[in-house]
Design an enzyme around this catalytic site. Structure first.
Site, PDB file in Angstrom:
ATOM      1  N   LYS A  15      19.264   4.676   9.184  1.00 45.29           N
ATOM      2  CA  LYS A  15      19.446   5.906   8.405  1.00 45.29           C
ATOM      3  C   LYS A  15      19.038   7.128   9.223  1.00 45.29           C
ATOM      4  CE  LYS A  15      16.617   4.606   5.146  1.00 45.29           C
ATOM      5  NZ  LYS A  15      16.188   3.299   5.661  1.00 45.29           N
ATOM      6  N   ARG A  90      15.098   6.246  -3.818  1.00 45.60           N
ATOM      7  CA  ARG A  90      14.743   4.845  -3.628  1.00 45.60           C
ATOM      8  C   ARG A  90      14.611   4.103  -4.950  1.00 45.60           C
ATOM      9  NH1 ARG A  90      12.458   6.070   1.647  1.00 45.60           N
ATOM     10  NH2 ARG A  90      11.916   4.124   2.694  1.00 45.60           N
ATOM     11  N   ARG A 125      11.303  -0.185  18.148  1.00 46.94           N
ATOM     12  CA  ARG A 125      11.420   1.250  17.847  1.00 46.94           C
ATOM     13  C   ARG A 125      10.201   2.004  18.351  1.00 46.94           C
ATOM     14  NH1 ARG A 125      12.548   3.445  11.903  1.00 46.94           N
ATOM     15  NH2 ARG A 125      10.687   2.230  11.402  1.00 46.94           N
ATOM     16  N   ARG A 162       5.547   3.496  15.368  1.00 48.93           N
ATOM     17  CA  ARG A 162       5.222   4.005  14.044  1.00 48.93           C
ATOM     18  C   ARG A 162       4.221   3.067  13.410  1.00 48.93           C
ATOM     19  NH1 ARG A 162      10.279   5.496  10.212  1.00 48.93           N
ATOM     20  NH2 ARG A 162       9.184   4.201   8.694  1.00 48.93           N
ATOM     21  N   ARG A 173       7.650  -3.765   3.611  1.00 46.56           N
ATOM     22  CA  ARG A 173       8.659  -2.724   3.318  1.00 46.56           C
ATOM     23  C   ARG A 173       9.991  -3.351   2.927  1.00 46.56           C
ATOM     24  NH1 ARG A 173       8.377   0.145   8.699  1.00 46.56           N
ATOM     25  NH2 ARG A 173      10.143   1.373   7.977  1.00 46.56           N
TER      26      ARG A 173
HETATM   27  P1  AP5 Z   1      16.128   4.002  12.356  1.00 45.64           P
HETATM   28  O1  AP5 Z   1      17.296   4.942  12.447  1.00 45.64           O
HETATM   29  O2  AP5 Z   1      14.787   4.537  12.692  1.00 45.64           O
HETATM   30  O3  AP5 Z   1      16.125   3.282  10.905  1.00 45.64           O
HETATM   31  P2  AP5 Z   1      15.812   3.845   9.448  1.00 45.64           P
HETATM   32  O4  AP5 Z   1      16.865   3.288   8.536  1.00 45.64           O
HETATM   33  O5  AP5 Z   1      15.628   5.328   9.469  1.00 45.64           O
HETATM   34  O6  AP5 Z   1      14.451   3.075   9.166  1.00 45.64           O
HETATM   35  P3  AP5 Z   1      13.065   3.594   8.582  1.00 45.64           P
HETATM   36  O7  AP5 Z   1      12.055   2.576   8.981  1.00 45.64           O
HETATM   37  O8  AP5 Z   1      12.792   5.008   8.953  1.00 45.64           O
HETATM   38  O9  AP5 Z   1      13.364   3.479   7.039  1.00 45.64           O
HETATM   39  P4  AP5 Z   1      12.355   3.372   5.898  1.00 45.64           P
HETATM   40  O10 AP5 Z   1      13.284   3.555   4.747  1.00 45.64           O
HETATM   41  O11 AP5 Z   1      11.522   2.143   5.878  1.00 45.64           O
HETATM   42  O12 AP5 Z   1      11.279   4.498   6.196  1.00 45.64           O
HETATM   43  P5  AP5 Z   1      11.090   5.995   5.686  1.00 45.64           P
HETATM   44  O13 AP5 Z   1      10.622   6.781   6.829  1.00 45.64           O
HETATM   45  O14 AP5 Z   1      12.264   6.474   4.900  1.00 45.64           O
HETATM   46  O15 AP5 Z   1      16.466   2.726  13.273  1.00 45.64           O
HETATM   47  C1  AP5 Z   1      15.523   1.695  13.464  1.00 45.64           C
HETATM   48  C2  AP5 Z   1      15.561   1.217  14.934  1.00 45.64           C
HETATM   49  O16 AP5 Z   1      16.821   0.611  15.201  1.00 45.64           O
HETATM   50  C3  AP5 Z   1      15.409   2.341  15.954  1.00 45.64           C
HETATM   51  O17 AP5 Z   1      14.659   1.887  17.038  1.00 45.64           O
HETATM   52  C4  AP5 Z   1      16.849   2.641  16.372  1.00 45.64           C
HETATM   53  O18 AP5 Z   1      16.908   3.139  17.681  1.00 45.64           O
HETATM   54  C5  AP5 Z   1      17.500   1.291  16.237  1.00 45.64           C
HETATM   55  N1  AP5 Z   1      18.902   1.338  15.795  1.00 45.64           N
HETATM   56  C6  AP5 Z   1      19.427   2.171  14.851  1.00 45.64           C
HETATM   57  N2  AP5 Z   1      20.754   1.916  14.673  1.00 45.64           N
HETATM   58  C7  AP5 Z   1      21.056   0.883  15.510  1.00 45.64           C
HETATM   59  C8  AP5 Z   1      22.264   0.137  15.776  1.00 45.64           C
HETATM   60  N3  AP5 Z   1      23.401   0.400  15.123  1.00 45.64           N
HETATM   61  N4  AP5 Z   1      22.203  -0.871  16.676  1.00 45.64           N
HETATM   62  C9  AP5 Z   1      21.047  -1.171  17.320  1.00 45.64           C
HETATM   63  N5  AP5 Z   1      19.873  -0.502  17.136  1.00 45.64           N
HETATM   64  C10 AP5 Z   1      19.876   0.515  16.232  1.00 45.64           C
HETATM   65  O19 AP5 Z   1       9.877   5.798   4.639  1.00 45.64           O
HETATM   66  C11 AP5 Z   1       8.588   5.435   5.076  1.00 45.64           C
HETATM   67  C12 AP5 Z   1       7.659   5.304   3.868  1.00 45.64           C
HETATM   68  O20 AP5 Z   1       7.567   6.564   3.166  1.00 45.64           O
HETATM   69  C13 AP5 Z   1       8.099   4.311   2.788  1.00 45.64           C
HETATM   70  O21 AP5 Z   1       7.706   2.998   3.112  1.00 45.64           O
HETATM   71  C14 AP5 Z   1       7.428   4.878   1.533  1.00 45.64           C
HETATM   72  O22 AP5 Z   1       6.066   4.524   1.503  1.00 45.64           O
HETATM   73  C15 AP5 Z   1       7.499   6.378   1.765  1.00 45.64           C
HETATM   74  N6  AP5 Z   1       8.689   7.006   1.153  1.00 45.64           N
HETATM   75  C16 AP5 Z   1       9.674   7.686   1.810  1.00 45.64           C
HETATM   76  N7  AP5 Z   1      10.615   8.137   0.958  1.00 45.64           N
HETATM   77  C17 AP5 Z   1      10.211   7.735  -0.280  1.00 45.64           C
HETATM   78  C18 AP5 Z   1      10.780   7.888  -1.597  1.00 45.64           C
HETATM   79  N8  AP5 Z   1      11.953   8.536  -1.785  1.00 45.64           N
HETATM   80  N9  AP5 Z   1      10.112   7.331  -2.621  1.00 45.64           N
HETATM   81  C19 AP5 Z   1       8.950   6.678  -2.455  1.00 45.64           C
HETATM   82  N10 AP5 Z   1       8.363   6.498  -1.246  1.00 45.64           N
HETATM   83  C20 AP5 Z   1       8.988   7.028  -0.167  1.00 45.64           C
HETATM   84 MG    MG Z   2      13.978   6.622   9.168  1.00 40.16          MG
END
Ligand code: AP5
Ligand code: MG
Length: 220
Positions: A15, A90, A125, A162, A173
């Site tokens: 994402k 979410r 990552r 991270r 997660r």
């Molecule tokens: P990356 O692009 O970083 O993946 P991502 O989908 O952004 O993963 P996140 O871990 O950021 O998602 P998340 O939903 O767990 O965390 P968030 O920060 O939103 O890609 C991952 C890796 O793969 C990278 O190394 C990249 O280079 C590689 N990659 C990407 N695409 C690729 C491909 N096609 N092929 C190969 N490699 C690839 O949330 C964190 C925390 O915040 C949550 O756990 C929660 O506690 C809180 N939170 C955030 N939003 C909310 C909400 N709305 N409600 C409640 N809690 C929330």
């Molecule tokens: Mg992300």
């Protein structure tokens, strides 16, 4: 017409990676709720103190807090051309709240990826501590993932893991995602502005699929 885009999908599906690219392509801001919360934790703000333990646990921050935060961000004046929202909604309560905040059409795209690939990706990552860019380091079968790596290719900054990318937290997660995602997908699935792309493809292919889907769902 403005492009109001929401990317949903499991942790590690790409994402953030895709949001950066789409935001650049269409000249619109990328709003990542995870990035906002991590910045608050890093800066030790009251919000950061409130959510730090939740982020470390791999659980979800409460709906009311998240909805207020997104409502405030989406009312800023820089969103006339639209936005890419990454990490929200979410839960169904968040999705319902978003419908009261945003004027349609809202394009919602699910980026899907299998759990094994996600665990592998999270192990590789790294985030640049200076410019915040997300990247993948190369896999070294001898390594436990904590050795120093080359500096950030864009700004020379330090690449760090991270905090919530430890394998145990990644598993939690994924479990959180499994618990909440299906009703959110069902909430959007029948809308003509919903679509899905295969996040297991190489990142540039995912970007092309996404851009094609956006053009079909919200012709500009
Ligand atoms: P990356 O692009 O970083 O993946 P991502 O989908 O952004 O993963 P996140 O871990 O950021 O998602 P998340 O939903 O767990 O965390 P968030 O920060 O939103 O890609 C991952 C890796 O793969 C990278 O190394 C990249 O280079 C590689 N990659 C990407 N695409 C690729 C491909 N096609 N092929 C190969 N490699 C690839 O949330 C964190 C925390 O915040 C949550 O756990 C929660 O506690 C809180 N939170 C955030 N939003 C909310 C909400 N709305 N409600 C409640 N809690 C929330
Ligand atoms: Mg992300």
């Amino acid at each position: 017409m403005a492009l109001n885009l929401v990317l949903i999908g499991p942790p590690g599906s790409g994402k953030g990676t895709q949001s950066v690219r789409i935001a650049e392509k269409y000249g619109i801001p990328h709003i990542s709720t995870g990035d906002i919360l991590r910045a608050a934790v890093r800066d030790g703000t009251p919000l950061g103190q409130q959510v730090e333990a939740t982020l470390a646990s791999g659980g979800l921050v409460g709906d009311a807090l998240m909805t207020d935060l997104v409502r405030a961000r989406l009312s800023a004046p820089d969103l006339r051309q639209g936005f890419v929202l990454d990490g929200f909604p979410r839960t169904v309560a968040q999705a319902q709240a978003l419908d009261t905040i945003v004027t349609p059409p809202l394009v919602v795209v699910l980026i899907d990826a299998a759990d094994e690939e996600i665990v592998r990706r999270m192990g590789l990552r790294r985030i640049c501590a200076s410019c915040g860019l997300t990247q993948a380091v190369s896999a070294d079968p001898e390594s436990n993932g904590d050795e120093p790596h080359d500096p950030c290719p864009y700004c020379g900054g330090l690449l760090v893991r991270r905090q919530d990318d430890e394998p145990e937290t990644v598993r939690r997660r994924l479990a959180t995602y499994a618990q909440y995602a299906e009703p959110v997908i069902a909430y959007y699935r029948d809308r003509p502005t919903f679509g899905a792309v295969d996040g297991l493809r190489p990142a540039s292919e995912v970007t092309a699929l996404l851009a094609a889907l956006i053009e079909r769902r919200a012709p500009r």
